[in-house]
Write a protein that holds these residues in place. Structure first.
Motif, PDB file in Angstrom:
ATOM      1  N   LEU A  90       0.847  -1.205   0.000  1.00 35.94           N
ATOM      2  CA  LEU A  90       0.000   0.000   0.000  1.00 35.94           C
ATOM      3  C   LEU A  90       0.876   1.247   0.000  1.00 35.94           C
ATOM      4  N   GLU A  91       1.874   1.242   0.884  1.00 33.89           N
ATOM      5  CA  GLU A  91       2.705   2.440   1.026  1.00 33.89           C
ATOM      6  C   GLU A  91       3.505   2.723  -0.235  1.00 33.89           C
ATOM      7  N   HIS A  92       3.883   1.694  -0.948  1.00 35.85           N
ATOM      8  CA  HIS A  92       4.675   1.897  -2.164  1.00 35.85           C
ATOM      9  C   HIS A  92       3.816   1.857  -3.421  1.00 35.85           C
ATOM     10  N   ASP A  93       2.521   1.786  -3.244  1.00 33.17           N
ATOM     11  CA  ASP A  93       1.595   1.849  -4.389  1.00 33.17           C
ATOM     12  C   ASP A  93       2.061   0.870  -5.474  1.00 33.17           C
ATOM     13  N   VAL A  94       2.241  -0.376  -5.077  1.00 31.89           N
ATOM     14  CA  VAL A  94       2.859  -1.360  -5.982  1.00 31.89           C
ATOM     15  C   VAL A  94       1.968  -1.793  -7.140  1.00 31.89           C
ATOM     16  N   PRO A  95       0.727  -2.184  -6.884  1.00 28.00           N
ATOM     17  CA  PRO A  95      -0.031  -2.829  -7.980  1.00 28.00           C
ATOM     18  C   PRO A  95      -0.346  -1.898  -9.137  1.00 28.00           C
ATOM     19  N   GLN A  96      -0.301  -2.450 -10.326  1.00 20.12           N
ATOM     20  CA  GLN A  96      -0.878  -1.736 -11.472  1.00 20.12           C
ATOM     21  C   GLN A  96      -2.234  -2.396 -11.722  1.00 20.12           C
ATOM     22  N   CYS A  97      -2.311  -3.357 -12.660  1.00 23.78           N
ATOM     23  CA  CYS A  97      -3.624  -4.010 -12.796  1.00 23.78           C
ATOM     24  C   CYS A  97      -3.953  -4.806 -11.544  1.00 23.78           C
ATOM     25  N   THR A 135       5.696  -4.402 -12.464  1.00 27.46           N
ATOM     26  CA  THR A 135       5.783  -3.640 -11.211  1.00 27.46           C
ATOM     27  C   THR A 135       7.055  -3.941 -10.418  1.00 27.46           C
ATOM     28  N   PHE A 136       8.011  -4.634 -11.020  1.00 29.74           N
ATOM     29  CA  PHE A 136       9.141  -5.166 -10.248  1.00 29.74           C
ATOM     30  C   PHE A 136       9.918  -4.120  -9.461  1.00 29.74           C
ATOM     31  N   GLN A 137      10.062  -2.940 -10.041  1.00 27.17           N
ATOM     32  CA  GLN A 137      10.835  -1.911  -9.330  1.00 27.17           C
ATOM     33  C   GLN A 137      10.178  -1.579  -7.980  1.00 27.17           C
ATOM     34  N   GLN A 138       8.863  -1.413  -7.999  1.00 27.56           N
ATOM     35  CA  GLN A 138       8.152  -1.126  -6.757  1.00 27.56           C
ATOM     36  C   GLN A 138       8.111  -2.360  -5.853  1.00 27.56           C
ATOM     37  N   VAL A 139       8.022  -3.542  -6.469  1.00 30.79           N
ATOM     38  CA  VAL A 139       8.008  -4.770  -5.669  1.00 30.79           C
ATOM     39  C   VAL A 139       9.289  -4.854  -4.846  1.00 30.79           C
ATOM     40  N   HIS A 144      11.984  -4.562   0.529  1.00 26.99           N
ATOM     41  CA  HIS A 144      12.974  -4.039   1.488  1.00 26.99           C
ATOM     42  C   HIS A 144      12.285  -3.252   2.601  1.00 26.99           C
ATOM     43  N   ALA A 145      11.259  -2.507   2.228  1.00 23.32           N
ATOM     44  CA  ALA A 145      10.539  -1.738   3.250  1.00 23.32           C
ATOM     45  C   ALA A 145       9.874  -2.674   4.256  1.00 23.32           C
TER      46      ALA A 145
END
Ligand code: FES
Ligand code: FES
Lengths: 153, 725
Positions: A90-97, A135-139, A144-145
């Motif tokens: 949620l905090e990193h707004d990971v999901p796209q679809c 989405t790998f960059q955000q994943v 790590h977070a």
């Protein structure tokens, strides 16, 4: 009749024992957060935990899951408290679809249990899910977070 | 899981609406209302008494953040409380009844935001004016003395305040002002900001409902198999062999080319379908192969007749007189979209009503398909959208696709909702493929190493000829879209200034159905043009960046993005040992984009992409955080295509059936992506979801050449023994 324990609840299902666990979870038990992407253990969209370990449920017969502890994305949070991986997502707004993300989150949650502070190499080795949205960059950031939240907890 | 309205905060109208059939809460009959009964303040906004703001979006959400961006634009003008915003999807059926009040539904061509920003912003602004007027009327003060912010209206002189929710009923009864002024984007507070998406929570807890997840009372599941050879038909099938299998309810033919099994569960349907004996009439294409297609395209490279997409001076003559001539032939394959969620849709048919629920990039296109397949009039048809598990162009409107199939099945079982789900294998075999293309480039350099002439001959498939034949007819046979990124003018215009130029297309269509694949024709055109630019620069003995710069004198925005990536990647400065760089740029979808990559190659074939910089100038940036994600995501999609993806044809059918034969990048292979956002304003808004995809491949190919001295001119790289590590 097969007796399944999913997210702490017992389900008795009348189903061909060769049916992949994925389809029993989705169609008989009615938990649709676990997704179908390939059916041949390639993509990871169907990842659940069986006795705590990540398993690609599309290629796992339901009969082999009897008597084991199954957790799906719907059972990852503790009541109202999201799992730290979900929180990081949620905090990193990971999901796209978002379609791959249930499986991605389940795979990551299993990794963090085994390796609370994974290195990038650990992530590369353990997380082999496909995300067509990319989405790998955000994943990676979110893993790590979540691991840091781990360390603090 | 029974459908739960709570799960439809996004798209609640879509599915909840369908099930609630005509539900209208008793708030008074005289104004239009949202699904929750709240009154409509203009067509774009409906506000509930508790200040919940329903923002209407008719474009689809398939991951690009479109609904969040559009809501930001509406909310910016509306001055509402962002934390109370939710999205509602009006249906195409409602749109028909209301004379297309919400405009175009189609969500492709990166136009979700760029082509609706103006009217949705006006919708937000008009609603604000109406709400303020309603409050002013109630207080009997001039509206000009009232201000609105965060869903609260204040009349400072009398210190009175009220909320949007309290005056919405009255506002809904006021006329919608037509000429409302819009804010200067420089003053935006919500739009233009890197805020989080609206639809994330349900995507991390498993609650988001995609088409594949739908369930309804009495619903049955269908698995389908169409003739693997495109253009083939069903000759016969032996239903008796499977009709006794567990859960099987019916075996049906679908159109003339497919057979479906309907069962209690999809797994039962699929298991029975796998056992169903089907005899196909494979038709006239049963002998076609990738090799025969390649031959046809190759001949097109030399054909006399070709459609011209861009021309000035006299390229052929100038090439004859050039001091130095460079020539190269490139090729690009068929590719499948491979959306993470396989194609699916749920349909229910009765002679009085035909409805479908599910993922589509084009609600109106799906509506038209339901109309045609059901044979019912528009007032008896509707489409309810769910979230899409990826789209990338695959879920647009194509003839004889999954929506048509589902309706044709539902018609054979009236009253029963049928969820049709394609297996991954069916999805791979019946895509709408990235068109196949070959290209010969011939460049002429003068004695000073300037590019004096360029001929780009494309030979291959036209998407529009198959999907929008009327456009091709209007163009006297030409497909203008095949020139994306190298066209004479418009949103996909060529940016280089070449004195003698000819870009033409020998159209060579195949029996493999083509479709709009994220980026569409810029994928191959950027590889062709931007790799060849490097070839020309080398022949001229010049630096690849300098060579391009000289040709971009008339395109300052192209120069802007190219310079930006060059600076960020460190072009002209020494790279770390063993690291090589490449760059590329293009204009597409009215955005200017550039990319620069740093790679290393070990053992001659193992490519590691360390960094890739993407710069984009879309004019305006509605949500920079989501743009960054689109750039990174595009690169994953584009680089997966570059390294791994080709759909080959054998005996008339596609050979690759699943991800083991059609690979996609994993996290271990993900390069670090750095995004430079350079919105330069102006009157035209550019797209985001697609343009940057095309610069990744040529930037990496150009770097690969510098690393190895090998110029790769066909995709994918796996065919050259090259791996991504
Ligand atoms: S659906 Fe199980 S791994 Fe793809
Ligand atoms: S977020 Fe769409 S496939 Fe991963």
């Amino acid at each position: 009749m097969i007796r399944l324990s999913i997210n702490g609840k017992t389900h008795n299902v009348e189903v061909d024992p060769n049916t992949p666990l994925l389809w029993v979870i989705r169609e008989q038990v009615g938990l649709t957060g676990t997704k179908y992407g390939c059916g041949i253990a390639q993509c990871g969209a169907c990842t659940v935990h069986i006795d705590g370990a990540a398993v690609r449920s599309c290629s796992f017969p339901v009969s082999a899951a009897a008597g084991k502890r199954i957790t799906t994305i719907e059972g990852l949070a503790q009541g109202k408290n999201l799992h730290k991986v979900q929180q990081a997502w949620l905090e990193h707004d990971v999901p796209q679809c978002g379609y791959c993300q249930s499986g991605m989150i389940m795979a990551v949650a299993a990794l963090l249990k085994e390796k609370p502070k994974p290195t990038d190499a650990d992530i590369d080795a353990a997380i082999t899910n496909i995300c067509r949205c990319g989405t790998f960059q955000q994943v990676r950031e979110a893993i790590h977070a979540a691991a840091n939240a781990n360390a603090k907890a | 899981m029974q459908m739960n309205r709570r799960t439809f905060i996004i798209g609640s109208a879509a599915v909840g609406g369908g099930l609630a059939l005509g539900l209208r809460l008793p708030f008074g009959p005289d104004v239009a209302r949202a699904q929750d009964g709240s009154p409509e303040v203009g067509v774009w906004v409906a506000i509930a008494p508790d200040d919940t703001v329903n923002i209407r979006v008719v474009r689809s959400e398939m991951g690009q953040g479109t609904i969040t961006g559009l809501a930001q634009l509406v909310a910016e003008e509306l001055e509402c409380d962002w934390s109370r915003v939710r999205i509602e999807y009006p249906t195409p059926g409602e749109s028909v009844k209301r004379k297309r009040a919400w405009g175009d539904f189609s969500t492709g061509g990166s136009r979700g935001i760029r082509e609706s920003h103006e009217y949705v912003r006006k919708g937000g602004a008009a609603a604000r004016v109406m709400l303020v007027q309603a409050a002013a009327n109630q207080w009997k003060v001039p509206a000009s003395e009232c201000t609105a912010a965060n869903s609260v209206i204040t009349h400072a002189p009398s210190k009175r305040r009220t909320t949007y929710g309290k005056v919405a009923e009255a506002a809904a009864r006021l006329p919608v002002p037509q000429d409302v002024a819009l804010k200067d984007p420089k003053t935006w507070k919500l739009a233009g900001k890197p805020i989080k998406r609206l639809d994330t929570r349900d995507k991390v807890n498993g609650r988001m409902v995609y088409g594949i997840d739908l369930n309804m009372p009495g619903m049955l599941n269908a698995a389908i198999k169409a003739c693997p050879v495109f253009g083939g038909t069903v000759k016969s099938y032996d239903a008796a062999q499977v009709s006794g299998m567990q859960g099987v309810r019916k075996v049906v033919q679908v159109g003339d080319d497919a057979v479906a099994v309907v069962a209690d569960t999809w797994w039962q349907a699929k298991s029975a379908l796998d056992k169903l004996p089907v005899v196909w009439d494979e038709g006239p294409n049963a002998k076609v192969s990738s090799a025969t297609i390649a031959e046809v395209l190759k001949a097109g490279l030399d054909a006399d007749q070709a459609f011209i997409g861009n021309q000035n001076g006299n390229a052929k003559e100038a090439l004859g007189g050039a001091a130095k001539k460079v020539e190269a032939v490139y090729a690009y394959p068929f590719q499948n979209h491979a959306c993470m969620e396989p194609m699916n849709i749920t349909a229910r048919y009765t002679p009085d009503k035909c409805e479908v629920w599910g993922p589509t990039q084009n609600g109106e296109g799906a509506f038209a398909a339901v109309l045609a397949a059901s044979g019912l009039p528009a007032e008896k048809v509707d489409v309810y959208k769910t979230m899409l598990g990826g789209g990338f162009g695959r879920r647009g409107a194509y003839p004889n696709d999954y929506v048509t199939q589902a309706v044709l099945i539902a018609k054979q079982m009236p009253g029963t909702p049928i969820k049709l789900l394609w297996s991954r294998e069916e999805d791979m075999l019946h895509g709408r493929y990235h068109p196949v293309m070959q290209c010969r480039l011939t460049g002429g350099l003068d004695a000073n190493g300037n590019l004096s002439a360029l001929h780009m001959r494309l030979s291959g498939q036209s998407i529009l000829a198959a999907v929008r034949p009327q456009v091709v007819q209007e163009q006297k046979g030409r497909d203008p879209l095949s020139f994306q990124g190298v066209f004479e003018s418009g949103e996909h215009a060529f940016t280089y200034d070449v004195p003698n130029l000819l870009i033409d297309h020998a159209m060579r269509n195949t029996h493999v159905p083509p479709g709009f694949w994220r980026g569409v024709n810029i994928n191959q055109n950027a590889v062709f043009m931007e790799c060849f630019m490097d070839e020309l620069a080398e022949a001229a003995g010049q630096d690849a960046l300098e060579f391009r710069r000289k040709l971009l004198g008339k395109s300052p925005r192209a120069l802007g993005v190219l310079n930006a990536v060059a600076e960020k990647i460190g072009w002209g400065k020494p790279a770390p040992k063993g690291v090589y760089r490449g760059l590329a740029h293009l204009k597409a979808f009215n955005s200017y984009v550039a990319g620069a990559a740093e790679i290393s190659v070990t053992d001659g074939n193992k490519v590691k992409i360390h960094r890739i910089v993407g710069a984009t100038d879309p004019g305006y940036a509605v949500n920079p955080a989501q743009i960054e994600r689109q750039v990174a995501g595009s690169f994953v999609y584009g680089l997966s295509a570059l390294f791994f993806q080709e759909c080959t044809v054998k005996d008339g059918h596609i050979e690759q059936t699943n991800f083991h034969e059609y690979n996609s990048m994993r996290i271990a292979q993900m390069p670090k992506v750095e995004t430079v956002l350079l919105p330069t304003g102006g009157t035209v808004w550019g797209g985001i979801g697609e343009p940057t995809i095309c610069v990744a491949a040529p930037a990496v190919l150009n770097a690969y050449y510098r690393a190895t001295g090998k110029r790769i001119r066909s995709v994918p790289l796996k065919n050259h023994g090259i791996e991504l590590v």
